[in-house]
Design an enzyme around this catalytic site. Structure first.
Site, mmCIF file in Angstrom:
data_model
loop_
_atom_site.group_PDB
_atom_site.id
_atom_site.type_symbol
_atom_site.label_atom_id
_atom_site.label_comp_id
_atom_site.label_asym_id
_atom_site.label_seq_id
_atom_site.Cartn_x
_atom_site.Cartn_y
_atom_site.Cartn_z
ATOM 1 N N THR A 153 -0.733 -2.967 5.710
ATOM 2 C CA THR A 153 0.309 -1.938 5.591
ATOM 3 C C THR A 153 0.052 -0.867 6.645
ATOM 4 O O THR A 153 -1.098 -0.506 6.894
ATOM 5 C CB THR A 153 0.346 -1.281 4.189
ATOM 6 O OG1 THR A 153 1.085 -0.042 4.282
ATOM 7 C CG2 THR A 153 -1.027 -0.937 3.651
ATOM 8 N N GLY A 171 6.103 -4.471 2.881
ATOM 9 C CA GLY A 171 6.483 -4.092 4.250
ATOM 10 C C GLY A 171 5.589 -4.781 5.273
ATOM 11 O O GLY A 171 4.376 -4.835 5.092
ATOM 12 N N ASP A 218 -0.551 -2.365 -2.084
ATOM 13 C CA ASP A 218 -0.965 -2.336 -3.499
ATOM 14 C C ASP A 218 0.045 -2.981 -4.453
ATOM 15 O O ASP A 218 -0.350 -3.568 -5.463
ATOM 16 C CB ASP A 218 -1.381 -0.937 -3.946
ATOM 17 C CG ASP A 218 -0.252 0.064 -3.875
ATOM 18 O OD1 ASP A 218 0.794 -0.266 -3.279
ATOM 19 O OD2 ASP A 218 -0.422 1.163 -4.415
ATOM 20 N N ASP A 234 -2.827 3.444 3.023
ATOM 21 C CA ASP A 234 -2.984 4.150 1.746
ATOM 22 C C ASP A 234 -3.660 3.293 0.671
ATOM 23 O O ASP A 234 -3.331 3.414 -0.509
ATOM 24 C CB ASP A 234 -1.608 4.632 1.250
ATOM 25 C CG ASP A 234 -0.623 3.493 1.080
ATOM 26 O OD1 ASP A 234 -0.903 2.379 1.562
ATOM 27 O OD2 ASP A 234 0.438 3.705 0.460
ATOM 28 N N ASP A 285 0.712 2.133 6.317
ATOM 29 C CA ASP A 285 0.501 3.441 5.681
ATOM 30 C C ASP A 285 -0.972 3.827 5.493
ATOM 31 O O ASP A 285 -1.282 4.995 5.258
ATOM 32 C CB ASP A 285 1.200 3.486 4.320
ATOM 33 C CG ASP A 285 2.712 3.527 4.458
ATOM 34 O OD1 ASP A 285 3.198 3.853 5.556
ATOM 35 O OD2 ASP A 285 3.411 3.216 3.473
ATOM 36 N N ARG A 322 5.819 6.974 2.883
ATOM 37 C CA ARG A 322 6.625 7.395 1.736
ATOM 38 C C ARG A 322 5.794 8.196 0.752
ATOM 39 O O ARG A 322 6.222 9.200 0.227
ATOM 40 C CB ARG A 322 7.211 6.144 1.060
ATOM 41 C CG ARG A 322 8.231 6.421 0.011
ATOM 42 C CD ARG A 322 8.920 5.164 -0.431
ATOM 43 N NE ARG A 322 8.064 3.983 -0.338
ATOM 44 C CZ ARG A 322 8.507 2.745 -0.281
ATOM 45 N NH1 ARG A 322 9.786 2.507 -0.288
ATOM 46 N NH2 ARG A 322 7.678 1.727 -0.224
ATOM 47 N N ARG A 373 10.140 -8.370 -0.939
ATOM 48 C CA ARG A 373 9.719 -7.770 -2.216
ATOM 49 C C ARG A 373 10.468 -8.536 -3.296
ATOM 50 O O ARG A 373 11.696 -8.564 -3.278
ATOM 51 C CB ARG A 373 10.048 -6.278 -2.245
ATOM 52 C CG ARG A 373 9.269 -5.495 -1.188
ATOM 53 C CD ARG A 373 9.537 -4.009 -1.251
ATOM 54 N NE ARG A 373 8.696 -3.286 -0.305
ATOM 55 C CZ ARG A 373 9.123 -2.792 0.859
ATOM 56 N NH1 ARG A 373 10.381 -2.921 1.206
ATOM 57 N NH2 ARG A 373 8.296 -2.155 1.662
HETATM 58 O O1 F6P Z 1 5.285 -0.220 4.994
HETATM 59 C C1 F6P Z 1 5.284 1.008 4.297
HETATM 60 C C2 F6P Z 1 6.492 1.768 4.657
HETATM 61 O O2 F6P Z 1 6.498 1.809 6.027
HETATM 62 C C3 F6P Z 1 6.653 3.174 4.106
HETATM 63 O O3 F6P Z 1 6.002 4.167 4.816
HETATM 64 C C4 F6P Z 1 8.155 3.312 4.094
HETATM 65 O O4 F6P Z 1 8.604 4.268 3.236
HETATM 66 C C5 F6P Z 1 8.587 1.964 3.680
HETATM 67 O O5 F6P Z 1 7.628 1.077 4.216
HETATM 68 C C6 F6P Z 1 9.957 1.574 4.048
HETATM 69 O O6 F6P Z 1 10.102 0.205 3.887
HETATM 70 P P1 F6P Z 1 11.465 -0.580 3.800
HETATM 71 O O7 F6P Z 1 12.377 0.012 4.796
HETATM 72 O O8 F6P Z 1 11.064 -1.986 4.121
HETATM 73 O O9 F6P Z 1 11.933 -0.436 2.396
#
Ligand code: F6P
Length: 327
Positions: A129, A14, A106, A133, A131, A175, A75
């Site tokens: 990121t 992301g 990660d 995390d 997040d 998430r 990804r």
């Molecule tokens: O970048 C992390 C994040 O923002 C999470 O909090 C979220 O669940 C996820 O990406 C969603 O990513 P995408 O819509 O790109 O699958």
């Protein structure tokens, strides 16, 4: 000069605000050290497909203030396979790229670690990121901006919540982690916060709302992390509360991907600049398989192994603070 002559850089997973500032820092620090910088477009998939181009100083001009990533992100399912990583290694050899900087989370570092193990290519990571995390670093690039965006949105929602004496459930990103939710809750003076790390206790939530929220004269804000355990997101929580309290005037607002975009804050720009330059330095010091991070205001080297294996905990004092300040 040492054995590294060309450094490749890619963004993966992301996107997060500040990734461009990190790319700029990697490219500029590489050139400063008399080496060549190569941009790999589209994350690991772009590496496999050879979407690679040399980046000069001017290619990264005027990007420090921009959200997203000029290198694009993805990804890659193929990179998760042995064959995919072999193709990636072959592509690096073709372009004579001796070392790699991966900006991501990660999942991206898990892939990097396999590339190092299977093909002995030096890779260092920069934590990007929203997040926050990642174990081993206090801050990840993009988190500060994302929280500021969430705060701005919640402040606006509070105006309308107050005007109509409504109870709002505001869903923020995260998430698997509640870092954005918790910091946003403290900074907006929210009544409660629900995070994936703590199982939601509906009895407590309802008791609290019964005491604190009166649809005739007061408003309330509950911040919900999107991955809030088994209870579901903000809509499902709101539904459960509405069933018990049909008299409540409830609304749900899901902030979504707006939290991932926008111009990075000063904190993210500075962090990205520091860590991007430190990543190049680390490679020149023969480091590999580490993530650069920031702990107690100092730059730290965290083995990929460690950051992948361990989970960063939420600050329990912050969780308590939300309760204390909303009573
Ligand atoms: O970048 C992390 C994040 O923002 C999470 O909090 C979220 O669940 C996820 O990406 C969603 O990513 P995408 O819509 O790109 O699958």
């Amino acid at each position: 000069m040492g054995k590294i002559k060309r450094i490749g850089v890619l963004t993966s997973g992301g996107d997060s605000p500040g990734m461009n500032a990190a790319i700029r820092a990697v490219v500029r620090a590489t050139i400063y050290n008399g080496l060549e910088a190569y941009g790999i477009y589209g994350g690991y998939q772009g590496l496999i497909e050879g979407d690679i181009k040399e980046l000069k100083k001017s290619d990264v001009s005027n990007i420090i203030q921009r959200g997203g990533t000029i290198l694009k992100s993805a990804r890659s399912a193929e990179f998760r396979t042995l064959e995919g990583r072999a193709k990636a290694a072959q592509m690096l050899a073709e372009y004579k790229i001796d070392a790699l900087v991966v900006i991501g989370g990660d999942g991206s570092f898990t892939g990097a670690r396999l590339l190092i193990q299977e093909h002995d290519i030096p890779v260092v990571g920069v934590p990007g990121t929203i997040d926050n995390d990642l174990f081993g670093t206090d801050w990840t690039i993009g988190y500060d901006t994302a929280v500021n965006t969430a705060i701005d949105a919640v402040d606006k929602i509070k105006d309308t919540a107050s005007a109509h004496s409504r109870l709002f459930f505001v869903e923020v990103m995260g998430r698997d982690a509640g870092f954005i939710a918790l910091r946003t809750a403290i900074a907006t003076g929210a009544e409660a916060v629900l995070v994936p790390e703590v199982e939601t206790n509906f009895k407590d939530l309802e008791a609290f709302l019964e005491k604190d929220y009166n649809p005739k004269e007061s408003s309330a804000i509950v911040i919900v992390a999107e991955g809030n355990d088994k209870s579901g997101g903000a809509y499902s929580i709101a539904e459960k509360v509405a069933k018990e309290h049909p008299e409540y005037d409830i609304r749900v607002s899901v902030l979504g991907h707006m939290q991932r975009g926008g111009s990075p804050s000063q904190a993210d720009r500075v962090l990205a600049s520091q860590l991007g330059a430190a990543a190049v330095e680390a490679l020149l010091d023969d480091q590999k398989s580490i993530m650069l991070g920031i702990a107690n205001k100092s730059i730290v080297h965290v083995p990929f192994n460690k950051t992948i294996k361990h989970t960063k905990d939420l600050n329990p004092e912050f969780l308590e603070l939300v309760k204390v300040l909303s009573t």
